[in-house]
Design a protein around this motif. Structure first.
Motif, PDB file in Angstrom:
ATOM      1  N   ARG A 172       8.710 -32.106 -20.901  1.00 20.50           N
ATOM      2  CA  ARG A 172       7.402 -31.776 -20.334  1.00 20.50           C
ATOM      3  C   ARG A 172       6.430 -32.927 -20.529  1.00 20.50           C
ATOM      4  NH1 ARG A 172       7.158 -25.456 -22.391  1.00 20.50           N
ATOM      5  NH2 ARG A 172       8.982 -24.806 -21.175  1.00 20.50           N
ATOM      6  N   ALA A 173       6.586 -33.655 -21.627  1.00 21.97           N
ATOM      7  CA  ALA A 173       5.718 -34.815 -21.874  1.00 21.97           C
ATOM      8  C   ALA A 173       5.909 -35.879 -20.798  1.00 21.97           C
ATOM      9  CB  ALA A 173       5.998 -35.396 -23.257  1.00 21.97           C
ATOM     10  N   ASP A 175       3.938 -34.840 -17.773  1.00 22.82           N
ATOM     11  CA  ASP A 175       2.525 -35.170 -17.969  1.00 22.82           C
ATOM     12  C   ASP A 175       2.278 -36.663 -17.759  1.00 22.82           C
ATOM     13  OD1 ASP A 175       2.118 -32.499 -18.668  1.00 22.82           O
ATOM     14  OD2 ASP A 175       2.108 -32.913 -20.825  1.00 22.82           O
ATOM     15  N   GLU A 176       3.164 -37.477 -18.314  1.00 25.81           N
ATOM     16  CA  GLU A 176       3.003 -38.930 -18.247  1.00 25.81           C
ATOM     17  C   GLU A 176       3.116 -39.447 -16.810  1.00 25.81           C
ATOM     18  OE1 GLU A 176       5.088 -42.944 -20.119  1.00 25.81           O
ATOM     19  OE2 GLU A 176       5.686 -40.960 -20.837  1.00 25.81           O
ATOM     20  N   TYR A 196       2.667 -37.807 -14.057  1.00 25.89           N
ATOM     21  CA  TYR A 196       1.535 -37.293 -13.282  1.00 25.89           C
ATOM     22  C   TYR A 196       0.320 -38.196 -13.473  1.00 25.89           C
ATOM     23  CZ  TYR A 196      -2.360 -34.214 -12.042  1.00 25.89           C
ATOM     24  OH  TYR A 196      -3.506 -33.693 -11.493  1.00 25.89           O
ATOM     25  N   LYS A 254      -1.644 -29.747 -10.935  1.00 28.53           N
ATOM     26  CA  LYS A 254      -1.598 -30.325 -12.274  1.00 28.53           C
ATOM     27  C   LYS A 254      -0.352 -29.863 -13.045  1.00 28.53           C
ATOM     28  CE  LYS A 254      -6.634 -30.716 -12.697  1.00 28.53           C
ATOM     29  NZ  LYS A 254      -6.652 -31.353 -11.423  1.00 28.53           N
ATOM     30  N   PRO A 255       0.083 -30.645 -14.034  1.00 30.14           N
ATOM     31  CA  PRO A 255       1.234 -30.239 -14.843  1.00 30.14           C
ATOM     32  C   PRO A 255       0.981 -28.885 -15.507  1.00 30.14           C
ATOM     33  CG  PRO A 255       0.660 -32.527 -15.302  1.00 30.14           C
ATOM     34  CD  PRO A 255      -0.446 -31.953 -14.447  1.00 30.14           C
ATOM     35  N   TYR A 287       8.336 -26.289 -15.684  1.00 33.38           N
ATOM     36  CA  TYR A 287       7.114 -27.025 -16.000  1.00 33.38           C
ATOM     37  C   TYR A 287       7.058 -28.216 -15.051  1.00 33.38           C
ATOM     38  CZ  TYR A 287       3.490 -29.416 -18.663  1.00 33.38           C
ATOM     39  OH  TYR A 287       2.311 -30.007 -19.052  1.00 33.38           O
ATOM     40  N   CYS A 338       4.612 -30.722 -11.923  1.00 35.23           N
ATOM     41  CA  CYS A 338       3.379 -31.147 -11.282  1.00 35.23           C
ATOM     42  C   CYS A 338       3.708 -31.614  -9.879  1.00 35.23           C
ATOM     43  CB  CYS A 338       2.703 -32.262 -12.072  1.00 35.23           C
ATOM     44  SG  CYS A 338       3.615 -33.822 -12.057  1.00 35.23           S
TER      45      CYS A 338
END
Length: 129
Positions: free
Chosen positions: A77-78, A81-82, A84, A97-98, A109, A111
């Protein structure tokens, strides 16, 4: 690695019949079918992913960029986020958004962004944590 790809269609019944007949020729089987939602997916019989989805667009007409989407699988998931954040930094447009999307499955999970040409791209982690 690709998680899934989606194509938009204007007439789901006709498109489903076409793909449900055509794709077994190359070894794919239908893995999901909900005609009331006008949605189906196809995959290799021994692999849960990647998936190829056929569906009517969620909004508007079936036009390039308004249904077709390429999805990339991420390890964590990180990473979602990264990637995105990096995509937005480079000029992409936010399309979601994520975050968790439990309507797809309990651990989804992801984005969504539009690249510089307006193509919809998804980054997703399917793992529980």
């Amino acid at each position: 690695m690709v998680s899934h790809a989606t194509v938009a269609v204007g007439d789901f019944g006709r498109a489903h019949e076409f793909y449900n007949t055509l794709l077994p020729v190359i070894g794919l089987c239908r893995s999901f079918y909900e005609p009331e939602r006008q949605m189906a997916s196809f995959r290799q019989p021994d692999m849960p992913r990647p998936l190829f989805f056929v569906t009517t667009p969620f909004e508007g007409e079936a036009t390039p960029g308004n249904g077709p989407m390429i999805a990339f699988s991420c390890d964590t998931r990180a990473v979602v986020d990264e990637v995105y954040a990096k995509a937005l930094e480079l000029g992409a447009t936010d399309e979601g958004k994520p975050g968790m999307r439990p309507q797809y499955h309990p651990h989804y999970y992801g984005c969504y962004i539009r690249d510089l040409d307006g193509n919809k791209i998804c980054f997703v982690c399917h793992d529980a944590g």
